[in-house]
Design an enzyme around this catalytic site. Structure first.
Site, mmCIF file in Angstrom:
data_model
loop_
_atom_site.group_PDB
_atom_site.id
_atom_site.type_symbol
_atom_site.label_atom_id
_atom_site.label_comp_id
_atom_site.label_asym_id
_atom_site.label_seq_id
_atom_site.Cartn_x
_atom_site.Cartn_y
_atom_site.Cartn_z
ATOM 1 N N CYS A 269 55.294 41.816 47.724
ATOM 2 C CA CYS A 269 53.902 41.761 48.185
ATOM 3 C C CYS A 269 53.438 40.345 48.544
ATOM 4 C CB CYS A 269 52.983 42.341 47.110
ATOM 5 S SG CYS A 269 53.268 44.091 46.831
HETATM 6 N N1 LIG Z 1 56.298 46.995 44.781
HETATM 7 C C1 LIG Z 1 55.024 46.722 44.578
HETATM 8 O O1 LIG Z 1 54.676 46.135 43.550
HETATM 9 C C2 LIG Z 1 53.955 47.135 45.567
HETATM 10 C C3 LIG Z 1 52.625 47.114 45.150
HETATM 11 C C4 LIG Z 1 51.641 47.501 46.023
HETATM 12 C C5 LIG Z 1 51.999 47.862 47.330
HETATM 13 N N2 LIG Z 1 53.294 47.864 47.729
HETATM 14 C C6 LIG Z 1 53.597 48.296 49.090
HETATM 15 O O2 LIG Z 1 54.046 49.640 49.031
HETATM 16 C C7 LIG Z 1 55.042 49.877 50.034
HETATM 17 C C8 LIG Z 1 56.308 50.398 49.378
HETATM 18 O O3 LIG Z 1 56.818 49.397 48.526
HETATM 19 P P1 LIG Z 1 57.842 49.714 47.359
HETATM 20 O O4 LIG Z 1 57.876 48.505 46.495
HETATM 21 O O5 LIG Z 1 57.559 51.035 46.744
HETATM 22 O O6 LIG Z 1 59.217 49.816 48.198
HETATM 23 P P2 LIG Z 1 60.595 50.406 47.681
HETATM 24 O O7 LIG Z 1 61.633 49.765 48.526
HETATM 25 O O8 LIG Z 1 60.678 50.306 46.202
HETATM 26 O O9 LIG Z 1 60.494 51.958 48.026
HETATM 27 C C9 LIG Z 1 60.429 52.451 49.308
HETATM 28 C C10 LIG Z 1 61.230 53.735 49.378
HETATM 29 O O10 LIG Z 1 61.102 54.269 50.694
HETATM 30 C C11 LIG Z 1 62.332 54.817 51.081
HETATM 31 N N3 LIG Z 1 62.333 54.925 52.533
HETATM 32 C C12 LIG Z 1 62.515 53.967 53.473
HETATM 33 N N4 LIG Z 1 62.329 54.487 54.692
HETATM 34 C C13 LIG Z 1 62.030 55.790 54.534
HETATM 35 C C14 LIG Z 1 61.717 56.838 55.423
HETATM 36 N N5 LIG Z 1 61.647 56.630 56.737
HETATM 37 N N6 LIG Z 1 61.457 58.047 54.918
HETATM 38 C C15 LIG Z 1 61.507 58.260 53.582
HETATM 39 N N7 LIG Z 1 61.775 57.306 52.685
HETATM 40 C C16 LIG Z 1 62.035 56.082 53.162
HETATM 41 C C17 LIG Z 1 63.363 53.880 50.504
HETATM 42 O O11 LIG Z 1 64.618 54.507 50.371
HETATM 43 C C18 LIG Z 1 62.724 53.545 49.149
HETATM 44 O O12 LIG Z 1 63.153 54.441 48.147
HETATM 45 C C19 LIG Z 1 55.216 48.560 50.760
HETATM 46 O O13 LIG Z 1 54.376 48.548 51.878
HETATM 47 C C20 LIG Z 1 54.726 47.539 49.759
HETATM 48 O O14 LIG Z 1 54.245 46.362 50.385
HETATM 49 C C21 LIG Z 1 54.288 47.527 46.864
#
Ligand SMILES: NC(=O)c1ccc[n+]([C@@H]2O[C@H](COP(=O)([O-])OP(=O)(O)OC[C@H]3O[C@@H](n4cnc5c(N)ncnc54)[C@H](O)[C@@H]3O)[C@@H](O)[C@H]2O)c1
Length: 430
Positions: A269
Protein backbone atom coordinates in the site's frame (compact mmCIF):
# COMPACT_ATOMS: atom_id res chain seq x y z
CA UNK A 1 -35.21 -7.25 -5.79
CA UNK A 2 -31.55 -7.09 -4.77
CA UNK A 3 -32.35 -4.86 -1.79
CA UNK A 4 -34.69 -7.49 -0.32
CA UNK A 5 -32.21 -10.29 -0.96
CA UNK A 6 -29.47 -8.31 0.80
CA UNK A 7 -31.70 -7.51 3.75
CA UNK A 8 -32.83 -11.12 4.10
CA UNK A 9 -29.26 -12.37 3.52
CA UNK A 10 -30.49 -14.55 0.68
CA UNK A 11 -28.27 -12.69 -1.78
CA UNK A 12 -25.41 -14.84 -3.09
CA UNK A 13 -22.18 -12.92 -2.60
CA UNK A 14 -18.93 -13.24 -4.50
CA UNK A 15 -15.37 -12.03 -3.90
CA UNK A 16 -12.82 -11.97 -6.73
CA UNK A 17 -9.21 -12.19 -5.46
CA UNK A 18 -8.69 -14.10 -2.22
CA UNK A 19 -5.54 -12.47 -0.84
CA UNK A 20 -4.84 -10.31 2.22
CA UNK A 21 -7.96 -8.26 1.46
CA UNK A 22 -10.36 -10.61 -0.31
CA UNK A 23 -10.17 -13.64 1.96
CA UNK A 24 -10.93 -11.78 5.22
CA UNK A 25 -13.76 -9.92 3.43
CA UNK A 26 -15.26 -13.16 2.10
CA UNK A 27 -15.08 -14.69 5.57
CA UNK A 28 -16.76 -11.68 7.19
CA UNK A 29 -19.60 -11.96 4.66
CA UNK A 30 -19.87 -15.62 5.60
CA UNK A 31 -19.84 -14.85 9.30
CA UNK A 32 -22.68 -12.37 8.75
CA UNK A 33 -24.84 -15.20 7.43
CA UNK A 34 -24.39 -15.03 3.65
CA UNK A 35 -23.25 -17.77 1.31
CA UNK A 36 -20.08 -16.55 -0.37
CA UNK A 37 -18.29 -17.72 -3.48
CA UNK A 38 -14.59 -16.84 -3.58
CA UNK A 39 -12.93 -16.73 -7.01
CA UNK A 40 -9.17 -16.66 -7.52
CA UNK A 41 -7.01 -17.40 -10.55
CA UNK A 42 -4.40 -19.04 -8.31
CA UNK A 43 -5.44 -22.70 -8.32
CA UNK A 44 -3.08 -23.52 -5.42
CA UNK A 45 -4.83 -20.98 -3.16
CA UNK A 46 -8.27 -22.27 -4.14
CA UNK A 47 -7.15 -25.84 -3.50
CA UNK A 48 -5.80 -24.87 -0.05
CA UNK A 49 -9.09 -23.18 0.83
CA UNK A 50 -11.14 -26.14 -0.37
CA UNK A 51 -9.05 -28.28 1.97
CA UNK A 52 -9.81 -25.81 4.77
CA UNK A 53 -6.31 -24.32 4.92
CA UNK A 54 -5.92 -20.58 5.29
CA UNK A 55 -2.73 -18.87 4.05
CA UNK A 56 -3.68 -15.51 5.60
CA UNK A 57 -2.52 -15.01 9.18
CA UNK A 58 -5.62 -13.05 10.24
CA UNK A 59 -7.99 -15.81 9.03
CA UNK A 60 -7.78 -19.01 11.11
CA UNK A 61 -7.93 -22.28 9.13
CA UNK A 62 -10.75 -23.53 11.39
CA UNK A 63 -12.92 -20.69 10.17
CA UNK A 64 -12.29 -21.59 6.51
CA UNK A 65 -12.71 -25.33 7.03
CA UNK A 66 -15.97 -24.85 8.98
CA UNK A 67 -17.40 -22.59 6.26
CA UNK A 68 -16.31 -24.91 3.45
CA UNK A 69 -17.84 -27.89 5.28
CA UNK A 70 -21.13 -26.09 5.84
CA UNK A 71 -21.25 -24.96 2.20
CA UNK A 72 -21.34 -21.25 3.07
CA UNK A 73 -17.91 -20.57 1.54
CA UNK A 74 -17.32 -21.88 -1.96
CA UNK A 75 -13.79 -21.28 -3.32
CA UNK A 76 -13.34 -21.72 -7.07
CA UNK A 77 -11.27 -20.73 -10.11
CA UNK A 78 -14.36 -20.80 -12.32
CA UNK A 79 -15.74 -17.38 -13.23
CA UNK A 80 -18.92 -18.78 -14.81
CA UNK A 81 -20.39 -18.94 -11.27
CA UNK A 82 -20.79 -15.15 -11.54
CA UNK A 83 -24.05 -15.66 -13.42
CA UNK A 84 -25.55 -16.88 -10.13
CA UNK A 85 -23.95 -14.15 -7.99
CA UNK A 86 -26.00 -11.16 -6.82
CA UNK A 87 -23.16 -9.01 -5.51
CA UNK A 88 -19.42 -9.22 -6.20
CA UNK A 89 -16.46 -7.44 -4.59
CA UNK A 90 -13.24 -7.13 -6.65
CA UNK A 91 -10.11 -7.45 -4.46
CA UNK A 92 -7.33 -8.06 -6.98
CA UNK A 93 -3.82 -6.54 -6.84
CA UNK A 94 -3.09 -3.04 -8.14
CA UNK A 95 0.71 -2.83 -8.29
CA UNK A 96 2.95 -0.32 -10.03
CA UNK A 97 4.84 -1.03 -13.20
CA UNK A 98 8.65 -0.58 -13.10
CA UNK A 99 8.06 2.93 -14.51
CA UNK A 100 5.87 3.71 -11.44
CA UNK A 101 2.74 3.81 -13.62
CA UNK A 102 -0.39 2.05 -12.27
CA UNK A 103 -0.85 -1.53 -13.40
CA UNK A 104 -4.59 -2.14 -13.41
CA UNK A 105 -4.40 -5.20 -15.66
CA UNK A 106 -5.71 -7.41 -12.82
CA UNK A 107 -8.77 -5.18 -12.40
CA UNK A 108 -9.37 -5.20 -16.16
CA UNK A 109 -9.10 -9.00 -16.26
CA UNK A 110 -11.66 -9.35 -13.46
CA UNK A 111 -14.02 -6.89 -15.16
CA UNK A 112 -13.87 -8.84 -18.45
CA UNK A 113 -15.14 -11.87 -16.53
CA UNK A 114 -17.90 -9.90 -14.82
CA UNK A 115 -18.98 -8.35 -18.12
CA UNK A 116 -19.53 -11.86 -19.53
CA UNK A 117 -21.91 -12.74 -16.69
CA UNK A 118 -23.40 -9.33 -15.85
CA UNK A 119 -27.11 -9.63 -15.22
CA UNK A 120 -29.99 -7.49 -14.06
CA UNK A 121 -29.92 -6.36 -10.43
CA UNK A 122 -26.25 -7.35 -9.94
CA UNK A 123 -24.09 -5.26 -7.58
CA UNK A 124 -20.41 -4.83 -8.50
CA UNK A 125 -17.99 -3.20 -6.06
CA UNK A 126 -14.30 -2.47 -6.58
CA UNK A 127 -12.31 -2.63 -3.31
CA UNK A 128 -8.78 -2.57 -4.80
CA UNK A 129 -6.89 0.66 -4.28
CA UNK A 130 -6.70 2.65 -7.49
CA UNK A 131 -6.51 6.13 -9.04
CA UNK A 132 -9.51 8.48 -9.06
CA UNK A 133 -11.68 7.74 -12.07
CA UNK A 134 -10.96 4.00 -12.43
CA UNK A 135 -14.49 2.86 -11.57
CA UNK A 136 -16.06 5.25 -14.08
CA UNK A 137 -13.44 5.09 -16.82
CA UNK A 138 -12.43 1.44 -16.71
CA UNK A 139 -15.39 -0.47 -15.25
CA UNK A 140 -18.57 1.50 -15.95
CA UNK A 141 -17.88 1.98 -19.66
CA UNK A 142 -17.05 -1.70 -20.04
CA UNK A 143 -20.09 -3.03 -18.15
CA UNK A 144 -22.52 -0.69 -19.93
CA UNK A 145 -21.37 -2.16 -23.25
CA UNK A 146 -23.72 -5.03 -22.34
CA UNK A 147 -26.67 -2.67 -22.83
CA UNK A 148 -27.44 -2.71 -19.11
CA UNK A 149 -27.42 0.68 -17.37
CA UNK A 150 -25.77 1.38 -14.01
CA UNK A 151 -28.19 2.58 -11.35
CA UNK A 152 -31.16 1.12 -13.25
CA UNK A 153 -30.26 -2.43 -14.34
CA UNK A 154 -27.19 -3.09 -12.23
CA UNK A 155 -25.28 -1.28 -9.46
CA UNK A 156 -21.62 -0.22 -9.41
CA UNK A 157 -19.63 1.28 -6.53
CA UNK A 158 -16.13 1.78 -5.19
CA UNK A 159 -15.35 0.97 -1.58
CA UNK A 160 -11.68 1.04 -0.52
CA UNK A 161 -10.37 -1.70 1.72
CA UNK A 162 -8.49 -0.20 4.68
CA UNK A 163 -7.41 -3.37 6.47
CA UNK A 164 -4.08 -3.39 8.32
CA UNK A 165 -2.90 -7.04 8.38
CA UNK A 166 -1.72 -8.17 11.81
CA UNK A 167 -3.43 -5.28 13.64
CA UNK A 168 -4.98 -6.82 16.77
CA UNK A 169 -7.51 -3.99 17.27
CA UNK A 170 -8.72 -3.02 13.80
CA UNK A 171 -9.81 -5.50 11.14
CA UNK A 172 -12.05 -5.91 8.09
CA UNK A 173 -15.11 -6.13 10.35
CA UNK A 174 -14.72 -3.01 12.47
CA UNK A 175 -12.88 -0.53 10.23
CA UNK A 176 -15.49 1.93 8.88
CA UNK A 177 -16.27 1.19 5.21
CA UNK A 178 -16.31 4.19 2.86
CA UNK A 179 -18.65 3.73 -0.13
CA UNK A 180 -19.22 5.81 -3.25
CA UNK A 181 -21.56 4.65 -6.02
CA UNK A 182 -21.87 5.65 -9.67
CA UNK A 183 -25.45 6.77 -8.88
CA UNK A 184 -27.34 7.26 -5.59
CA UNK A 185 -29.05 3.86 -6.11
CA UNK A 186 -25.62 2.23 -6.53
CA UNK A 187 -24.38 3.79 -3.27
CA UNK A 188 -27.57 2.78 -1.49
CA UNK A 189 -27.24 -0.91 -2.45
CA UNK A 190 -23.56 -1.08 -1.49
CA UNK A 191 -24.40 0.58 1.85
CA UNK A 192 -27.09 -2.03 2.51
CA UNK A 193 -24.61 -4.84 1.79
CA UNK A 194 -21.96 -3.49 4.16
CA UNK A 195 -24.44 -2.51 6.87
CA UNK A 196 -25.50 -6.16 6.89
CA UNK A 197 -21.95 -7.44 7.19
CA UNK A 198 -19.30 -4.98 8.41
CA UNK A 199 -18.81 -2.08 10.80
CA UNK A 200 -19.95 1.51 10.34
CA UNK A 201 -20.53 2.53 6.73
CA UNK A 202 -19.54 5.97 5.43
CA UNK A 203 -21.33 6.89 2.19
CA UNK A 204 -19.71 9.58 0.02
CA UNK A 205 -21.03 11.39 -3.03
CA UNK A 206 -19.16 9.60 -5.82
CA UNK A 207 -16.78 6.81 -6.78
CA UNK A 208 -14.02 9.39 -7.35
CA UNK A 209 -14.33 10.70 -3.80
CA UNK A 210 -14.18 7.15 -2.42
CA UNK A 211 -11.14 6.36 -4.58
CA UNK A 212 -9.37 9.52 -3.43
CA UNK A 213 -10.13 8.90 0.28
CA UNK A 214 -7.92 5.81 0.25
CA UNK A 215 -5.15 7.63 -1.59
CA UNK A 216 -5.22 10.54 0.85
CA UNK A 217 -4.93 8.12 3.78
CA UNK A 218 -1.91 6.35 2.36
CA UNK A 219 -0.29 9.52 1.03
CA UNK A 220 -0.66 10.99 4.54
CA UNK A 221 1.32 8.06 5.91
CA UNK A 222 3.94 8.11 3.17
CA UNK A 223 4.56 11.87 3.51
CA UNK A 224 4.73 11.77 7.31
CA UNK A 225 7.09 8.80 7.25
CA UNK A 226 9.16 10.70 4.67
CA UNK A 227 9.27 13.70 6.99
CA UNK A 228 10.34 11.67 9.99
CA UNK A 229 12.93 9.79 7.92
CA UNK A 230 14.36 13.15 6.90
CA UNK A 231 14.38 14.13 10.60
CA UNK A 232 16.29 10.89 11.31
CA UNK A 233 18.89 11.74 8.65
CA UNK A 234 19.28 15.27 10.05
CA UNK A 235 19.46 14.12 13.67
CA UNK A 236 22.04 11.50 12.72
CA UNK A 237 24.33 14.23 11.34
CA UNK A 238 23.80 16.33 14.47
CA UNK A 239 24.27 13.47 16.93
CA UNK A 240 20.71 13.71 18.27
CA UNK A 241 18.65 10.63 19.15
CA UNK A 242 15.60 11.01 16.87
CA UNK A 243 13.67 8.32 18.76
CA UNK A 244 13.95 10.22 22.02
CA UNK A 245 12.86 13.39 20.19
CA UNK A 246 9.75 11.67 18.79
CA UNK A 247 8.79 10.08 22.11
CA UNK A 248 9.02 13.43 23.89
CA UNK A 249 7.12 15.25 21.11
CA UNK A 250 4.39 12.60 21.30
CA UNK A 251 3.59 13.69 24.85
CA UNK A 252 1.91 16.79 23.37
CA UNK A 253 -1.79 16.07 23.86
CA UNK A 254 -2.88 17.76 20.61
CA UNK A 255 -1.55 18.70 17.18
CA UNK A 256 1.13 16.01 16.95
CA UNK A 257 0.89 12.41 15.84
CA UNK A 258 4.04 10.28 16.09
CA UNK A 259 5.47 8.57 13.01
CA UNK A 260 8.67 6.59 13.21
CA UNK A 261 11.69 6.34 10.92
CA UNK A 262 12.89 3.05 9.50
CA UNK A 263 14.77 1.35 6.67
CA UNK A 264 12.15 2.43 4.10
CA UNK A 265 8.56 1.68 3.15
CA UNK A 266 7.10 -1.77 2.59
CA UNK A 267 3.87 -3.60 1.86
CA UNK A 268 1.40 -3.43 -0.99
CA UNK A 269 0.00 0.00 0.00
CA UNK A 270 2.14 2.87 1.31
CA UNK A 271 5.04 2.61 -1.18
CA UNK A 272 2.61 2.25 -4.11
CA UNK A 273 -0.71 4.03 -3.64
CA UNK A 274 0.56 7.65 -3.56
CA UNK A 275 1.98 7.12 -7.06
CA UNK A 276 -1.49 6.16 -8.30
CA UNK A 277 -2.56 9.65 -7.23
CA UNK A 278 0.44 11.55 -8.60
CA UNK A 279 0.18 9.63 -11.90
CA UNK A 280 -3.45 10.66 -12.32
CA UNK A 281 -2.76 14.25 -11.24
CA UNK A 282 -0.15 14.51 -14.01
CA UNK A 283 -2.97 14.16 -16.56
CA UNK A 284 -4.11 17.60 -15.43
CA UNK A 285 -0.57 18.97 -15.53
CA UNK A 286 -0.28 18.87 -11.74
CA UNK A 287 2.98 17.81 -10.08
CA UNK A 288 2.32 16.20 -6.68
CA UNK A 289 5.55 17.40 -5.07
CA UNK A 290 5.04 16.06 -1.53
CA UNK A 291 4.43 12.58 -2.95
CA UNK A 292 7.55 12.64 -5.12
CA UNK A 293 9.73 14.04 -2.32
CA UNK A 294 8.50 11.54 0.28
CA UNK A 295 9.07 8.77 -2.27
CA UNK A 296 12.66 9.91 -2.83
CA UNK A 297 13.48 10.14 0.88
CA UNK A 298 11.79 6.87 1.79
CA UNK A 299 13.40 4.92 -1.04
CA UNK A 300 16.86 6.30 -0.10
CA UNK A 301 16.64 4.84 3.43
CA UNK A 302 18.06 1.38 2.58
CA UNK A 303 21.21 3.16 1.35
CA UNK A 304 21.45 5.02 4.66
CA UNK A 305 21.16 1.70 6.50
CA UNK A 306 23.97 0.27 4.38
CA UNK A 307 26.16 3.29 5.21
CA UNK A 308 25.55 2.53 8.90
CA UNK A 309 26.66 -1.07 8.32
CA UNK A 310 29.79 0.23 6.57
CA UNK A 311 30.54 2.43 9.62
CA UNK A 312 30.08 -0.55 11.95
CA UNK A 313 32.46 -2.68 9.90
CA UNK A 314 34.90 0.19 9.49
CA UNK A 315 35.18 0.41 13.29
CA UNK A 316 36.32 -3.22 13.20
CA UNK A 317 38.70 -2.53 10.25
CA UNK A 318 36.63 -4.85 8.09
CA UNK A 319 35.40 -4.38 4.51
CA UNK A 320 31.82 -5.19 3.50
CA UNK A 321 33.11 -7.80 1.06
CA UNK A 322 33.34 -11.11 2.83
CA UNK A 323 31.82 -9.88 6.11
CA UNK A 324 28.96 -11.90 7.54
CA UNK A 325 25.93 -9.70 8.02
CA UNK A 326 22.65 -10.91 9.48
CA UNK A 327 19.43 -9.07 8.63
CA UNK A 328 16.94 -9.49 11.48
CA UNK A 329 13.41 -9.34 10.09
CA UNK A 330 12.49 -9.61 6.43
CA UNK A 331 8.75 -8.86 6.64
CA UNK A 332 7.93 -5.22 6.01
CA UNK A 333 6.49 -4.79 9.48
CA UNK A 334 6.34 -6.54 12.82
CA UNK A 335 4.28 -9.64 13.51
CA UNK A 336 3.44 -10.55 9.89
CA UNK A 337 4.84 -12.66 7.05
CA UNK A 338 4.34 -10.20 4.16
CA UNK A 339 7.60 -9.33 2.37
CA UNK A 340 6.10 -7.36 -0.53
CA UNK A 341 8.18 -4.23 -1.21
CA UNK A 342 10.00 -4.88 2.07
CA UNK A 343 12.95 -2.51 2.51
CA UNK A 344 14.78 -5.34 4.31
CA UNK A 345 15.07 -7.05 0.92
CA UNK A 346 16.61 -3.87 -0.54
CA UNK A 347 19.15 -3.77 2.31
CA UNK A 348 19.91 -7.46 1.78
CA UNK A 349 20.40 -6.95 -1.97
CA UNK A 350 22.63 -3.89 -1.52
CA UNK A 351 24.86 -5.82 0.89
CA UNK A 352 25.05 -8.87 -1.38
CA UNK A 353 25.94 -6.60 -4.33
CA UNK A 354 28.83 -5.27 -2.26
CA UNK A 355 30.14 -8.78 -1.71
CA UNK A 356 28.88 -9.30 1.85
CA UNK A 357 28.03 -12.76 3.05
CA UNK A 358 24.51 -11.64 3.97
CA UNK A 359 21.80 -13.80 5.49
CA UNK A 360 18.46 -13.14 7.15
CA UNK A 361 16.52 -14.42 10.13
CA UNK A 362 12.76 -13.97 10.42
CA UNK A 363 10.45 -16.21 12.46
CA UNK A 364 7.57 -15.37 10.10
CA UNK A 365 9.37 -15.83 6.77
CA UNK A 366 10.99 -19.27 6.51
CA UNK A 367 11.91 -18.87 2.83
CA UNK A 368 12.59 -15.93 0.52
CA UNK A 369 11.95 -16.36 -3.18
CA UNK A 370 11.66 -12.86 -4.51
CA UNK A 371 13.57 -10.14 -6.33
CA UNK A 372 15.92 -12.78 -7.72
CA UNK A 373 16.87 -13.96 -4.22
CA UNK A 374 16.36 -17.51 -3.00
CA UNK A 375 17.31 -18.02 0.63
CA UNK A 376 16.11 -19.67 3.81
CA UNK A 377 15.79 -18.03 7.18
CA UNK A 378 18.81 -18.55 9.45
CA UNK A 379 18.07 -19.62 13.00
CA UNK A 380 19.00 -16.94 15.52
CA UNK A 381 21.40 -18.68 17.93
CA UNK A 382 24.41 -17.59 20.00
CA UNK A 383 26.61 -19.64 17.62
CA UNK A 384 25.23 -17.82 14.60
CA UNK A 385 25.76 -14.47 16.31
CA UNK A 386 29.31 -15.53 17.19
CA UNK A 387 30.07 -15.89 13.46
CA UNK A 388 28.41 -12.60 12.52
CA UNK A 389 30.26 -9.31 11.92
CA UNK A 390 27.19 -7.08 12.01
CA UNK A 391 23.47 -7.47 12.73
CA UNK A 392 20.91 -5.17 11.10
CA UNK A 393 17.50 -5.01 12.74
CA UNK A 394 15.08 -4.21 9.91
CA UNK A 395 11.82 -5.46 11.44
CA UNK A 396 11.08 -5.41 15.17
CA UNK A 397 9.12 -8.65 15.66
CA UNK A 398 8.08 -8.74 19.36
CA UNK A 399 8.81 -12.48 19.53
CA UNK A 400 12.55 -12.08 18.80
CA UNK A 401 15.00 -12.34 21.71
CA UNK A 402 16.88 -9.06 21.20
CA UNK A 403 18.55 -9.30 24.59
CA UNK A 404 20.46 -12.34 23.32
CA UNK A 405 21.61 -10.31 20.30
CA UNK A 406 22.84 -7.43 22.49
CA UNK A 407 24.54 -9.76 24.94
CA UNK A 408 26.40 -11.50 22.11
CA UNK A 409 28.39 -8.27 21.74
CA UNK A 410 28.04 -8.27 17.94
CA UNK A 411 27.81 -4.77 16.38
CA UNK A 412 24.16 -3.93 15.70
CA UNK A 413 22.47 -1.40 13.43
CA UNK A 414 19.02 -0.92 14.93
CA UNK A 415 16.73 0.75 12.36
CA UNK A 416 13.52 0.21 14.40
CA UNK A 417 14.45 1.15 17.94
CA UNK A 418 13.84 -2.51 18.79
CA UNK A 419 16.54 -2.24 21.48
CA UNK A 420 14.84 0.65 23.27
CA UNK A 421 15.93 0.64 26.91
CA UNK A 422 18.91 -1.64 26.25
CA UNK A 423 22.38 -0.16 26.43
CA UNK A 424 25.55 -1.32 24.77
CA UNK A 425 28.59 0.07 22.95
CA UNK A 426 27.74 -2.31 20.14
CA UNK A 427 24.43 -0.56 19.26
CA UNK A 428 24.10 2.01 16.47
CA UNK A 429 20.67 3.51 15.92
CA UNK A 430 19.32 4.61 12.54
N1 LIG B 1 -2.56 -5.92 1.75
C1 LIG B 1 -3.08 -4.88 2.37
O1 LIG B 1 -2.73 -4.62 3.52
C2 LIG B 1 -4.11 -3.99 1.71
C3 LIG B 1 -4.84 -3.12 2.51
C4 LIG B 1 -5.80 -2.32 1.94
C5 LIG B 1 -5.97 -2.37 0.55
N2 LIG B 1 -5.24 -3.21 -0.23
C6 LIG B 1 -5.51 -3.23 -1.66
O2 LIG B 1 -6.33 -4.36 -1.93
C7 LIG B 1 -6.01 -4.92 -3.21
C8 LIG B 1 -5.64 -6.38 -3.05
O3 LIG B 1 -4.47 -6.47 -2.27
P1 LIG B 1 -4.04 -7.80 -1.53
O4 LIG B 1 -2.98 -7.41 -0.56
O5 LIG B 1 -5.22 -8.55 -1.05
O6 LIG B 1 -3.37 -8.61 -2.75
P2 LIG B 1 -3.00 -10.15 -2.77
O7 LIG B 1 -1.94 -10.28 -3.80
O8 LIG B 1 -2.76 -10.64 -1.39
O9 LIG B 1 -4.34 -10.86 -3.28
C9 LIG B 1 -4.87 -10.67 -4.54
C10 LIG B 1 -5.44 -11.99 -5.03
O10 LIG B 1 -6.04 -11.77 -6.30
C11 LIG B 1 -5.78 -12.88 -7.12
N3 LIG B 1 -5.98 -12.46 -8.50
C12 LIG B 1 -5.17 -11.74 -9.31
N4 LIG B 1 -5.78 -11.50 -10.47
C13 LIG B 1 -7.00 -12.08 -10.41
C14 LIG B 1 -8.09 -12.15 -11.30
N5 LIG B 1 -8.06 -11.55 -12.48
N6 LIG B 1 -9.18 -12.82 -10.91
C15 LIG B 1 -9.23 -13.42 -9.70
N7 LIG B 1 -8.24 -13.36 -8.80
C16 LIG B 1 -7.13 -12.70 -9.16
C17 LIG B 1 -4.38 -13.30 -6.76
O11 LIG B 1 -4.14 -14.64 -7.11
C18 LIG B 1 -4.39 -13.07 -5.24
O12 LIG B 1 -4.79 -14.24 -4.55
C19 LIG B 1 -4.90 -4.05 -3.77
O13 LIG B 1 -5.46 -3.05 -4.56
C20 LIG B 1 -4.29 -3.42 -2.53
O14 LIG B 1 -3.67 -2.18 -2.81
C21 LIG B 1 -4.32 -4.04 0.33
Amino acid sequence: MLRDKLLSKEARLGVIGLGYVGLPLAMEFERAGFTVTGIDTDAAKVEALKEGRSYIQDVPSEWVSGAVRSGTFLPTTDFSVLKEIDSVDICVPTPLRKTKDPDISFVRAAVVEIERQLHKDMLVILDSTTYPGTTDEVILSRLERTGLKAGRDFYLAFSPERVDPGNPDWNTKNIPKVVGGVTPACTEHAVILYEQTLGPVVPVSSTKVAETVKLLENTFRSVNIGLVNEMALMCDRMGIDVWEVIDAAATKPFGFMPFYPGPGLGGHCIPIDPFYLSWKAKETGFEARFIELAGQINSSMPYHVVSKVVDCLNDQSKPVRGSRILILGLAYKEGIDDVRESPAIDVLKLLLERGAEAAYSDPFVSRLSEAGLHMESTELTPDELGRTDCVVITTAHPSVDYRMVVDAGVPIVDTRNALKGMNGDNIRKL
